[in-house]
Write an enzyme that holds these catalytic residues in place. Structure first.
Site, PDB file in Angstrom:
ATOM      1  N   GLY A   1      -8.818  -0.703  14.942  1.00  0.00           N
ATOM      2  CA  GLY A   1      -8.749  -0.835  13.496  1.00  0.00           C
ATOM      3  C   GLY A   1      -7.959   0.320  12.914  1.00  0.00           C
ATOM      4  N   CYS A   2      -8.274   0.681  11.700  1.00  0.00           N
ATOM      5  CA  CYS A   2      -7.572   1.767  11.017  1.00  0.00           C
ATOM      6  C   CYS A   2      -7.643   3.049  11.837  1.00  0.00           C
ATOM      7  CB  CYS A   2      -8.192   1.978   9.647  1.00  0.00           C
ATOM      8  SG  CYS A   2      -7.461   3.348   8.744  1.00  0.00           S
TER       9      CYS A   2
END
Length: 169
Positions: free
Chosen positions: A9-10
């Site tokens: 993810g981020c």
């Protein structure tokens, strides 16, 4: 020194957990797995480069084993979500363990199988395990984001934090 690359993810949320470990030399945010050399953040977010946000970890194998990094990786992600992580959606946020050699590949695959068999999650473990590709550093403002922007980091990681508390701690 050895390298590990994890996408979960981020990348802002993937730095701190690894930086805090003994034996870690550096954790850098960047992009990998795509077909555009030296992409910008804007290009990656456009979902046209094939890249995913990731962290590159340089570690001392005399102090910490790759298998320990893989175990910590699982605890930072939702391994049942192939289409992004938490509030971050799309291929550029897909979960991937990138391996550099057969040993790393075997460790990652065995760990994924063990997690599936553990029954911790009812849904299948869908995190991909792929051969490492060139890693391109993200822009400076993304590096160590959690230290530079603690309030924004806390806001952007709330959904992840809640999931991790419920499923891993």
């Amino acid at each position: 020194m050895e390298r590990a690359i994890f996408a979960g993810g981020c990348f802002w949320c993937m730095v701190q957990p690894f930086e805090e470990l003994d034996g870690i030399v550096s954790v850098r945010s960047g992009y990998t797995g795509g077909h555009v050399p030296n992409p910008s953040y804007e290009q990656v977010c456009s979902k046209t480069t094939g890249h995913t946000e990731a962290v590159e970890i340089i570690f001392d194998p005399q102090k910490i084993d790759y298998s320990d990094l893989v175990e910590l990786y699982w605890q930072q992600t939702d391994p049942t979500d192939a289409f992004g992580q938490f509030e971050d959606r799309g291929d550029n946020y897909r979960p991937v363990i990138f391996y550099f050699d057969e040993r790393q590949k075997e460790i990652a695959e065995q760990s994924r199988e063990n997690l599936q068999l553990s029954g911790r999650f009812q849904d299948p473990i869908v995190t991909q395990i792929e051969e490492a590709q060139p890693f391109y550093l993200a822009e400076d403002y993304h590096q160590a984001f959690y230290r530079k922007n603690p309030e924004r980091y806390a806001q952007s990681s709330k959904q992840r934090h809640d999931f991790l508390e419920e499923n891993w701690h």
